[in-house]
Design an enzyme around this catalytic site. Structure first.
Site, mmCIF file in Angstrom:
data_model
loop_
_atom_site.group_PDB
_atom_site.id
_atom_site.type_symbol
_atom_site.label_atom_id
_atom_site.label_comp_id
_atom_site.label_asym_id
_atom_site.label_seq_id
_atom_site.Cartn_x
_atom_site.Cartn_y
_atom_site.Cartn_z
ATOM 1 N N ASN A 12 0.802 -1.229 0.000
ATOM 2 C CA ASN A 12 0.000 0.000 0.000
ATOM 3 C C ASN A 12 0.833 1.277 0.000
ATOM 4 O O ASN A 12 0.294 2.366 -0.141
ATOM 5 C CB ASN A 12 -0.918 0.019 1.226
ATOM 6 C CG ASN A 12 -1.985 -1.052 1.136
ATOM 7 O OD1 ASN A 12 -2.356 -1.481 0.028
ATOM 8 N ND2 ASN A 12 -2.470 -1.507 2.270
ATOM 9 N N LYS A 14 3.715 4.112 -1.191
ATOM 10 C CA LYS A 14 4.056 4.746 -2.460
ATOM 11 C C LYS A 14 5.394 4.241 -2.991
ATOM 12 O O LYS A 14 6.334 4.033 -2.217
ATOM 13 C CB LYS A 14 4.139 6.259 -2.244
ATOM 14 C CG LYS A 14 4.632 7.037 -3.437
ATOM 15 C CD LYS A 14 4.445 8.520 -3.213
ATOM 16 C CE LYS A 14 5.268 9.333 -4.196
ATOM 17 N NZ LYS A 14 4.933 9.032 -5.588
ATOM 18 N N LYS A 16 5.705 1.925 -6.037
ATOM 19 C CA LYS A 16 5.686 0.715 -6.869
ATOM 20 C C LYS A 16 5.907 1.037 -8.351
ATOM 21 O O LYS A 16 6.803 0.495 -9.001
ATOM 22 C CB LYS A 16 4.358 -0.037 -6.683
ATOM 23 C CG LYS A 16 4.107 -0.427 -5.229
ATOM 24 C CD LYS A 16 2.751 -1.033 -5.013
ATOM 25 C CE LYS A 16 1.604 -0.066 -5.148
ATOM 26 N NZ LYS A 16 1.561 0.963 -4.072
ATOM 27 N N THR A 17 5.083 1.936 -8.871
ATOM 28 C CA THR A 17 5.234 2.309 -10.282
ATOM 29 C C THR A 17 6.573 3.008 -10.494
ATOM 30 O O THR A 17 7.281 2.747 -11.477
ATOM 31 C CB THR A 17 4.066 3.214 -10.726
ATOM 32 O OG1 THR A 17 2.855 2.451 -10.634
ATOM 33 C CG2 THR A 17 4.245 3.699 -12.150
ATOM 34 N N THR A 18 6.936 3.865 -9.541
ATOM 35 C CA THR A 18 8.213 4.576 -9.648
ATOM 36 C C THR A 18 9.385 3.604 -9.711
ATOM 37 O O THR A 18 10.335 3.805 -10.486
ATOM 38 C CB THR A 18 8.397 5.505 -8.434
ATOM 39 O OG1 THR A 18 7.185 6.208 -8.206
ATOM 40 C CG2 THR A 18 9.502 6.504 -8.664
ATOM 41 N N ARG A 26 17.101 2.298 -15.945
ATOM 42 C CA ARG A 26 18.361 1.572 -15.805
ATOM 43 C C ARG A 26 18.627 0.711 -17.038
ATOM 44 O O ARG A 26 19.712 0.747 -17.615
ATOM 45 C CB ARG A 26 18.268 0.700 -14.556
ATOM 46 C CG ARG A 26 19.489 -0.096 -14.271
ATOM 47 C CD ARG A 26 19.379 -0.768 -12.921
ATOM 48 N NE ARG A 26 19.714 0.146 -11.838
ATOM 49 C CZ ARG A 26 19.529 -0.130 -10.544
ATOM 50 N NH1 ARG A 26 18.958 -1.261 -10.185
ATOM 51 N NH2 ARG A 26 19.884 0.731 -9.631
ATOM 52 N N PHE A 67 -10.875 5.138 -22.458
ATOM 53 C CA PHE A 67 -11.962 4.597 -21.654
ATOM 54 C C PHE A 67 -11.714 4.949 -20.197
ATOM 55 O O PHE A 67 -10.601 5.262 -19.810
ATOM 56 C CB PHE A 67 -12.029 3.070 -21.765
ATOM 57 C CG PHE A 67 -12.302 2.583 -23.138
ATOM 58 C CD1 PHE A 67 -13.602 2.327 -23.554
ATOM 59 C CD2 PHE A 67 -11.259 2.369 -24.027
ATOM 60 C CE1 PHE A 67 -13.849 1.866 -24.829
ATOM 61 C CE2 PHE A 67 -11.509 1.915 -25.307
ATOM 62 C CZ PHE A 67 -12.802 1.670 -25.710
ATOM 63 N N TRP A 69 -11.811 3.354 -16.398
ATOM 64 C CA TRP A 69 -11.987 2.136 -15.613
ATOM 65 C C TRP A 69 -12.893 2.523 -14.468
ATOM 66 O O TRP A 69 -12.528 3.300 -13.603
ATOM 67 C CB TRP A 69 -10.653 1.646 -15.073
ATOM 68 C CG TRP A 69 -9.686 1.253 -16.127
ATOM 69 C CD1 TRP A 69 -8.979 2.071 -16.937
ATOM 70 C CD2 TRP A 69 -9.308 -0.077 -16.483
ATOM 71 N NE1 TRP A 69 -8.186 1.334 -17.767
ATOM 72 C CE2 TRP A 69 -8.364 0.019 -17.511
ATOM 73 C CE3 TRP A 69 -9.687 -1.353 -16.016
ATOM 74 C CZ2 TRP A 69 -7.784 -1.099 -18.092
ATOM 75 C CZ3 TRP A 69 -9.092 -2.457 -16.597
ATOM 76 C CH2 TRP A 69 -8.163 -2.325 -17.638
ATOM 77 N N GLU A 104 0.326 -1.909 -12.663
ATOM 78 C CA GLU A 104 -1.018 -2.066 -12.062
ATOM 79 C C GLU A 104 -1.716 -3.369 -12.458
ATOM 80 O O GLU A 104 -2.931 -3.489 -12.290
ATOM 81 C CB GLU A 104 -1.947 -0.863 -12.370
ATOM 82 C CG GLU A 104 -1.356 0.512 -12.175
ATOM 83 C CD GLU A 104 -0.840 0.806 -10.767
ATOM 84 O OE1 GLU A 104 -1.116 0.023 -9.843
ATOM 85 O OE2 GLU A 104 -0.125 1.817 -10.622
HETATM 86 P P1 ATP Z 1 3.959 5.822 -7.458
HETATM 87 O O1 ATP Z 1 3.246 5.894 -8.796
HETATM 88 O O2 ATP Z 1 4.108 7.153 -6.856
HETATM 89 O O3 ATP Z 1 5.207 5.015 -7.518
HETATM 90 P P2 ATP Z 1 2.460 3.558 -6.463
HETATM 91 O O4 ATP Z 1 2.551 3.007 -7.831
HETATM 92 O O5 ATP Z 1 3.155 2.816 -5.382
HETATM 93 O O6 ATP Z 1 2.976 5.063 -6.448
HETATM 94 P P3 ATP Z 1 -0.406 3.257 -6.575
HETATM 95 O O7 ATP Z 1 -0.962 2.240 -5.662
HETATM 96 O O8 ATP Z 1 -0.287 2.910 -8.014
HETATM 97 O O9 ATP Z 1 0.992 3.763 -5.984
HETATM 98 O O10 ATP Z 1 -1.246 4.568 -6.379
HETATM 99 C C1 ATP Z 1 -1.153 5.671 -7.263
HETATM 100 C C2 ATP Z 1 -1.024 6.988 -6.533
HETATM 101 O O11 ATP Z 1 -1.653 6.999 -5.266
HETATM 102 C C3 ATP Z 1 0.433 7.350 -6.254
HETATM 103 O O12 ATP Z 1 0.850 8.394 -7.063
HETATM 104 C C4 ATP Z 1 0.531 7.705 -4.810
HETATM 105 O O13 ATP Z 1 1.169 8.877 -4.403
HETATM 106 C C5 ATP Z 1 -0.823 7.586 -4.281
HETATM 107 N N1 ATP Z 1 -0.649 6.721 -3.124
HETATM 108 C C6 ATP Z 1 0.210 5.706 -2.995
HETATM 109 N N2 ATP Z 1 0.117 5.131 -1.790
HETATM 110 C C7 ATP Z 1 -0.825 5.827 -1.139
HETATM 111 C C8 ATP Z 1 -1.388 5.738 0.163
HETATM 112 N N3 ATP Z 1 -1.000 4.817 1.026
HETATM 113 N N4 ATP Z 1 -2.356 6.613 0.479
HETATM 114 C C9 ATP Z 1 -2.761 7.542 -0.396
HETATM 115 N N5 ATP Z 1 -2.286 7.680 -1.636
HETATM 116 C C10 ATP Z 1 -1.327 6.848 -2.006
HETATM 117 MG MG MG Z 2 1.272 2.482 -9.298
#
Ligand code: ATP
Ligand code: MG
Length: 173
Positions: A12, A14, A16-18, A26, A67, A69, A104
């Site tokens: 949960n 922040k 993952k995508t980064t 890289r 679209f 989601w 995702e």
């Molecule tokens: P990022 O894209 O910043 O690497 P993520 O891929 O880990 O984040 P996702 O689950 O895909 O996060 O959520 C997308 C967005 O929601 C992110 O840009 C992030 O800042 C926000 N987010 C991530 N974690 C949380 C959290 N625990 N509570 C609220 N918002 C969040």
């Molecule tokens: Mg993400």
């Protein structure tokens, strides 16, 4: 000796995508051929859609773009997920890539929009040199079992949760 790895970024917190985008950055430095497929397209103008086009060998595509989601219309989401996965599957099996990011995908799987067994079967049958990175919250246990590397991002603090600070350019999108 090149060994294709299956890497999962979940949890949960922040990042993952980064983390997945960082791996693409890289790899690009080694002239690897990289494909990034995004299963959920948000409303934001993501910086990576622009900057990654400047990197040789990297291409990024939001699946089902145009679209929305939306959880209310599950049938439409299921169809979008199916079409998106068909494309991903083709590129995994025949795409001639070195690294594929399925951003995702865990989210789509955790909502039951795709059959996990079919996804795992495709991942198992991928070319042996191909690295695959999967991101998203709630990674299914069977996917983690299959992975070579799995990392859970855990929230310690988040500016939105703790302070109500909305998404910031360059940080969230
Ligand atoms: P990022 O894209 O910043 O690497 P993520 O891929 O880990 O984040 P996702 O689950 O895909 O996060 O959520 C997308 C967005 O929601 C992110 O840009 C992030 O800042 C926000 N987010 C991530 N974690 C949380 C959290 N625990 N509570 C609220 N918002 C969040
Ligand atoms: Mg993400």
């Amino acid at each position: 000796m090149r060994r294709g790895l299956l890497i999962v970024f979940t949890g949960n917190g922040k990042g993952k995508t980064t983390a997945a985008l960082g791996m693409a950055l890289r790899g690009a430095g080694h002239a690897m051929k990289i494909r990034i497929l995004q299963f959920i397209k948000g409303a934001m103008k993501y910086g990576e859609l622009t900057s990654l086009t400047h990197l040789d060998g990297v291409s990024i595509e939001p699946l089902g773009s145009g679209f929305t989601w939306q959880k209310e219309s599950l049938d439409e989401d299921r169809e979008l997920a199916r079409l998106g996965w068909e494309k991903a599957r083709r590129e995994i099996l025949h795409g001639d890539y070195d690294l594929i990011v399925l951003d995702e995908l865990c989210y789509v799987l955790s909502y039951g929009l795709l059959r996990l067994d079919l996804v795992l079967e495709t991942l198992r049958n991928r070319p042996p040199h191909l690295h695959v990175v999967v991101t998203g919250r709630n990674a299914p246990d069977d996917l983690i079992r299959e992975a070579d590397c799995a990392t859970e991002m855990r929230v310690i603090k988040h500016h939105y949760v703790d302070q109500g600070i909305k998404a910031q350019q360059g940080i969230e999108f």
